[in-house]
Design an enzyme around this catalytic site. Structure first.
Site, PDB file in Angstrom:
ATOM      1  N   ARG A 225       1.062  14.387  13.722  1.00 52.82           N
ATOM      2  CA  ARG A 225       1.529  14.164  12.349  1.00 52.82           C
ATOM      3  C   ARG A 225       1.507  15.416  11.470  1.00 52.82           C
ATOM      4  O   ARG A 225       0.714  15.514  10.536  1.00 52.82           O
ATOM      5  CB  ARG A 225       0.726  13.039  11.694  1.00 52.82           C
ATOM      6  CG  ARG A 225       0.938  11.728  12.382  1.00 52.82           C
ATOM      7  CD  ARG A 225       0.263  10.592  11.665  1.00 52.82           C
ATOM      8  NE  ARG A 225       1.033  10.090  10.554  1.00 52.82           N
ATOM      9  CZ  ARG A 225       0.726   8.988   9.878  1.00 52.82           C
ATOM     10  NH1 ARG A 225      -0.323   8.300  10.196  1.00 52.82           N
ATOM     11  NH2 ARG A 225       1.477   8.575   8.885  1.00 52.82           N
TER      12      ARG A 225
ATOM     13  N   ASP B 110       5.194   0.453  11.770  1.00 57.07           N
ATOM     14  CA  ASP B 110       3.965  -0.169  11.264  1.00 57.07           C
ATOM     15  C   ASP B 110       3.840  -1.642  11.664  1.00 57.07           C
ATOM     16  O   ASP B 110       2.836  -2.288  11.334  1.00 57.07           O
ATOM     17  CB  ASP B 110       3.866  -0.027   9.742  1.00 57.07           C
ATOM     18  CG  ASP B 110       3.486   1.386   9.325  1.00 57.07           C
ATOM     19  OD1 ASP B 110       3.152   2.189  10.211  1.00 57.07           O
ATOM     20  OD2 ASP B 110       3.528   1.682   8.117  1.00 57.07           O
TER      21      ASP B 110
ATOM     22  N   LYS C  44       0.839  -1.208   0.000  1.00 54.41           N
ATOM     23  CA  LYS C  44       0.000   0.000   0.000  1.00 54.41           C
ATOM     24  C   LYS C  44       0.872   1.256   0.000  1.00 54.41           C
ATOM     25  O   LYS C  44       0.643   2.184  -0.776  1.00 54.41           O
ATOM     26  CB  LYS C  44      -0.895  -0.001   1.245  1.00 54.41           C
ATOM     27  CG  LYS C  44      -1.566   1.325   1.522  1.00 54.41           C
ATOM     28  CD  LYS C  44      -2.427   1.284   2.754  1.00 54.41           C
ATOM     29  CE  LYS C  44      -1.704   1.586   4.046  1.00 54.41           C
ATOM     30  NZ  LYS C  44      -1.390   3.009   4.293  1.00 54.41           N
ATOM     31  N   ASN C  45       1.878   1.278   0.865  1.00 52.36           N
ATOM     32  CA  ASN C  45       2.669   2.505   1.016  1.00 52.36           C
ATOM     33  C   ASN C  45       3.617   2.756  -0.159  1.00 52.36           C
ATOM     34  O   ASN C  45       4.204   3.825  -0.254  1.00 52.36           O
ATOM     35  CB  ASN C  45       3.468   2.469   2.328  1.00 52.36           C
ATOM     36  CG  ASN C  45       2.572   2.731   3.521  1.00 52.36           C
ATOM     37  OD1 ASN C  45       1.391   3.041   3.363  1.00 52.36           O
ATOM     38  ND2 ASN C  45       3.127   2.599   4.718  1.00 52.36           N
TER      39      ASN C  45
ATOM     40  N   CYS D  45      -5.028  13.346  13.676  1.00 51.26           N
ATOM     41  CA  CYS D  45      -4.826  11.985  13.205  1.00 51.26           C
ATOM     42  C   CYS D  45      -4.792  11.083  14.420  1.00 51.26           C
ATOM     43  O   CYS D  45      -4.321  11.492  15.478  1.00 51.26           O
ATOM     44  CB  CYS D  45      -3.520  11.908  12.424  1.00 51.26           C
ATOM     45  SG  CYS D  45      -3.047  10.242  12.028  1.00 51.26           S
TER      46      CYS D  45
ATOM     47  N   ARG E 208      -8.519  -0.597   4.810  1.00 49.22           N
ATOM     48  CA  ARG E 208      -7.649   0.419   4.209  1.00 49.22           C
ATOM     49  C   ARG E 208      -6.300  -0.172   3.811  1.00 49.22           C
ATOM     50  O   ARG E 208      -5.678   0.295   2.867  1.00 49.22           O
ATOM     51  CB  ARG E 208      -7.387   1.544   5.216  1.00 49.22           C
ATOM     52  CG  ARG E 208      -8.566   2.460   5.428  1.00 49.22           C
ATOM     53  CD  ARG E 208      -8.149   3.625   6.301  1.00 49.22           C
ATOM     54  NE  ARG E 208      -6.873   4.141   5.833  1.00 49.22           N
ATOM     55  CZ  ARG E 208      -5.947   4.712   6.593  1.00 49.22           C
ATOM     56  NH1 ARG E 208      -6.156   4.853   7.877  1.00 49.22           N
ATOM     57  NH2 ARG E 208      -4.821   5.147   6.084  1.00 49.22           N
TER      58      ARG E 208
END
Ligand code: UD1
Length: 428
Positions: A129, A313, A22-23, A124, A405
């Site tokens: 952030r 993560d 995803k990133n 967030c 997501r």
């Protein structure tokens, strides 16, 4: 909203295909704005965040086709993106609020169109952030930036010019924004203290395929020589190291054995080292990585760091694993403030965790017990799913919007390895 029900205690065994990251996919999608020609991306994961980015690009005038003809060797979904002419320069609040990574259109839009307006992301779930480093990096390339009604308004009517960007701290999307903008700036740009994450490297390789000149790829110092134009290219999204790490922990927490198809050890070295200390073996196979628990699970200390350190993560997932290890584990989060939202929920499942500022002391317990839980961010949510796989009884994971997501077909992939897991659709 849908929920996920897990009956814990099953040992997971089998093969899991790892999706595109995803990133990596998000900045790659944004990079199509840099050229009027077609960018073809393979191995694009099917995720809510990818749909959000596609909607944003669509609003800016990008023509997108899904499942285009797959060129040789491509896997996963293929997306063709063509930004022949831009019809807008604004990333509106409604989209940026949903997905902070919308900020990734700022650099390419500004470089291509000479102007961009992107809503400030706002609060967030994992800390404040800010985006100040994105703004100062683009200012170094000559952009005039003002804040208008909650929007970052960047202008460079005569185009950007190369400059020296020194990041005071490592920022992944900040580096990506600066790198994309610099590919079309006049002259040479140096980025010092650049992020070295595999997703940044993947973007750099794609930009080079589009005609950009970038030296130092994979190091913390990038030198980019701007070009007048970039052109069409084809690129495959790198496999998702965070998804692979998450499933490695699923194998470990259930005392299982799983082959992660497509996963790359070179992107998971720090994770494999920590897992080895904890008693989990990761070896390379011809198709990916084999993960198996050797004996008992031991508590280990973990500190998150920019790549090649242990990724933030995977911090929540590692904590779930440490909840059932022998002995104690100290988990320290250095990247984001307030990234321990999973702690109260894990405690409701019987975990023994004490948080002191940015560190969590986890004392292993013999068994977790299922409970209804929910989380307010993606990685926290999946950590609760891992805990549920190991827990006695039933866990219901609510608010799984976050999981969708970032994890493609999570319940299907886990069920195929023997997990008792199902998605419960919300009654209409
Ligand atoms: C990216 C990842 C995210 C991951 C994070 C850290 C994407 C789409 N998201 O997020 O999953 O958790 O890297 O690996 O790739 N900071 C500032 N000012 C800025 C920018 C960042 O102070 O302008 C701070 C942040 O608050 C944080 C640190 O820098 O403390 C690192 O954040 P950053 O690397 O920018 O995270 P993202 O790129 O947003």
């Amino acid at each position: 909203m849908d929920s996920i029900r897990i009956k814990g205690g099953k040992t997971l065994k089998g093969r899991i295909p790892i999706s595109g990251a995803k990133n990596a996919a998000l900045p790659l999608l944004a990079s199509c704005l840099l050229t009027e020609e077609t960018l073809t991306l393979g191995n694009v994961p099917h995720l809510a965040d990818i749909i959000t980015m596609s909607n944003l690009l669509g609003q800016l005038g990008v023509e997108i086709s899904l499942n285009g003809t797959a060129p040789g060797g491509y896997t996963g979904r293929v997306m063709e993106l063509k930004a022949a002419t831009l019809s807008g320069i604004t990333a509106p609040y409604d989209l940026v609020r949903k997905m902070r990574a919308s900020i990734l259109v700022l650099g390419p839009l500004l470089a291509r169109a000479g102007e961009a307006k992107v809503s400030l992301p706002g609060g967030c779930a994992i800390g404040s952030r800010p985006v100040d480093l994105h703004v100062t990096a683009l200012q170094k390339l000559g952009a005039e930036i003002t804040l208008d009604n909650g929007y970052i308004h960047a202008r460079a009517p005569k185009g950007l010019t190369g400059g020296e960007i020194i990041f005071p701290m490592v920022t992944v999307t900040g580096t990506e924004n600066a790198m994309m903008a610099a590919t079309l700036a006049k002259g040479e740009t140096t980025i010092v203290n650049a992020a070295r994450e595999p997703e940044v490297v993947d973007l750099a390789h794609c930009l080079v395929a589009m005609g950009a000149q970038i030296e130092g790829i994979g190091s913390d110092r990038l030198r980019i020589t701007g070009k007048d134009k970039l052109h069409a290219a084809r690129h495959n999204v790198v496999p998702d190291r965070i998804e692979a790490g998450t499933f490695a922990m699923a194998a470990a927490i259930t005392n299982g054995e799983m082959e992660l198809i497509g996963a790359k050890l070179e992107h998971l070295n720090s994770v494999a080292t920590i897992l080895a200390e904890a008693g989990v073996d990761i070896t390379e196979t011809s198709e990916g990585l084999m993960v198996r628990r050797l004996n008992s699970l031991n508590g280990v200390d973990v500190m998150t760091e920019p790549y090649p350190g242990f990724p933030t993560d995977l911090q929540a997932q590692m904590m779930a694993l440490m909840c059932v290890a022998n002995g104690a584990s100290m988990i320290t989060e250095t990247i984001f403030e307030n990234r321990f939202m999973h702690v109260p929920e894990l405690k409701r499942m019987g975990a023994n965790i004490t948080v002191h500022n940015s560190s969590a002391l986890v004392r292993g317990v013999p068994l977790l017990t299922g409970a209804p839980v929910m989380a307010t961010d993606l990685r926290a949510s999946v950590s609760l799913a891992l805990a549920g796989l190991a827990a006695r009884g039933e866990t219901t994971l609510n608010r799984i919007y976050h999981l969708d997501r970032g994890y493609e077909r999570l319940e299907e992939k886990l069920a195929a390895c023997g997990a008792d897991i199902e998605r419960i659709k919300e009654a209409a």
